[in-house]
Design an enzyme around this catalytic site. Structure first.
Site, short mmCIF file in Angstrom:
data_model
loop_
_atom_site.label_atom_id
_atom_site.label_comp_id
_atom_site.label_asym_id
_atom_site.label_seq_id
_atom_site.Cartn_x
_atom_site.Cartn_y
_atom_site.Cartn_z
N THR A 46 0.91 -1.22 0.00
CA THR A 46 -0.08 -0.10 0.09
C THR A 46 0.80 1.33 0.14
O THR A 46 0.43 2.35 -0.46
CB THR A 46 -0.75 0.02 1.11
OG1 THR A 46 -1.77 -1.13 1.19
CG2 THR A 46 -1.82 1.18 1.14
N TYR A 131 6.05 -12.82 2.41
CA TYR A 131 4.80 -12.58 1.74
C TYR A 131 4.48 -13.43 0.72
O TYR A 131 5.34 -13.67 -0.12
CB TYR A 131 4.87 -11.04 1.47
CG TYR A 131 3.59 -10.48 1.10
CD1 TYR A 131 2.27 -11.10 0.92
CD2 TYR A 131 3.39 -9.04 0.74
CE1 TYR A 131 1.29 -10.70 0.63
CE2 TYR A 131 2.29 -8.50 0.22
CZ TYR A 131 1.14 -9.34 0.33
OH TYR A 131 -0.18 -8.59 -0.18
N LYS A 156 2.61 -14.01 5.49
CA LYS A 156 1.32 -13.25 5.10
C LYS A 156 0.81 -13.85 3.88
O LYS A 156 1.74 -14.23 2.87
CB LYS A 156 1.62 -11.83 4.98
CG LYS A 156 0.63 -10.90 4.24
CD LYS A 156 0.97 -9.36 4.24
CE LYS A 156 0.01 -8.84 3.64
NZ LYS A 156 0.31 -7.30 3.54
#
Length: 291
Positions: A46, A131, A156
């Site tokens: 983000t 991730y 994640k």
């Protein structure tokens, strides 16, 4: 490291000249901290990780550490080529960050042992959450092996393969125990959290927290109306153009009164029509919370 609550992923603000705006980033983080996130993840997806220079990445982490002042853990994005990831890890450690969210390596596809070596080198600098997304698709046995690496503290998931994740959670809990963290990293994760909670995964990254923390916290507290009346329409809007998962967040923050600037190429900002839809949706979500 033990994270809990809603995880805050701030954007990276840019000024009128296209430079990282330190003042606005600090204010953005302070506004989020007022709503008690579980941690701050700076310069991640983000935060347009892939669009930042090494110097900008280091500056963003410095600003985040200073703005949080120890209130919650700060984790920084890192990844791509090994040399770049190591530099990001070292500057994040020097700035006082608590850990890293490790993005996939850039382009090069190696063996499982090669990926584990990549992760091991970076985890020597700071605790790492791996991730899983894009080119990184891990089977349960590989996650167990990663969980044994000193400094690797979590995974994640950005794939959304529920079968794979269930088998992974079961394998890690059996072989490693309960301390290894899992969290839902899908865009607009709230929409899929009922499924992830069924797997025993309660942590998630909330893009909405960055622009409407009141809504994110209300959902976290159990307001299921928001799934139908806010999050589902938000996902439909997000799907109207590639990259909107980030562009929506920046637009939402601007609509709430903080000028964080545009997204960087290759991302594109919302069209005026889509921004108007987002404005209406945010206002409706806030009205549901107020009611």
């Amino acid at each position: 490291m033990n994270l809990s609550g809603v995880l805050f992923f701030p954007v990276t603000p840019f000024d009128d000249n296209g430079a990282l705006d330190e003042r606005v980033l600090a204010e953005h983080i302070r506004q989020g901290l007022a709503h008690d996130p579980g941690a701050v993840f700076v310069a991640c997806g983000t935060g347009e990780f892939s669009a930042l220079s090494q110097a900008e990445h280091a500056l963003a982490v410095q600003v985040a550490v200073a703005a949080t002042a120890g209130q919650v853990p700060v984790l920084a994005g890192a990844g791509g080529p090994l040399g770049a990831a190591l530099e990001q890890a070292r500057t994040a450690r020097e700035a006082g960050a608590d850990g890293l969210l490790l993005m996939p390596p850039y382009l090069t596809q190696g063996s499982v042992s090669g990926f584990i070596s990549y992760v091991t080198a970076i985890a020597a600098e700071l605790p790492v959450i791996v991730y899983q997304r894009g080119s990184v698709v891990l089977d349960p046995a590989t996650v167990v092996e990663l969980a044994r690496v000193p400094g690797v503290v979590g995974l994640k998931d950005g794939l959304g393969d529920i079968d794979r994740m269930q088998r992974t959670v079961l394998a890690v809990r059996r072989e490693i125990g309960e301390d290894f963290m899992f969290f839902n990293g899908l865009p607009t994760a709230e929409l899929t959290m009922p499924a992830y909670r069924g797997l025993g995964i309660d942590l998630y990254s909330s893009a909405v927290f960055a622009f409407a923390p009141e809504i994110a916290k209300a959902y976290f507290s159990g307001d299921e109306r928001l799934l139908t009346e806010f999050y589902a329409p938000l996902v439909e809007l997000r799907s109207k153009a590639p990259g909107y998962a980030v562009s929506l967040v920046k637009a939402g923050i601007r609509l709430r009164g903080l000028n964080v600037g545009p997204v960087r190429a290759p991302l594109t900002d919302l069209t005026p029509e889509h921004e108007a839809e987002l404005d209406t949706l945010i206002k409706h979500g806030l009205s549901l919370v107020a009611a």
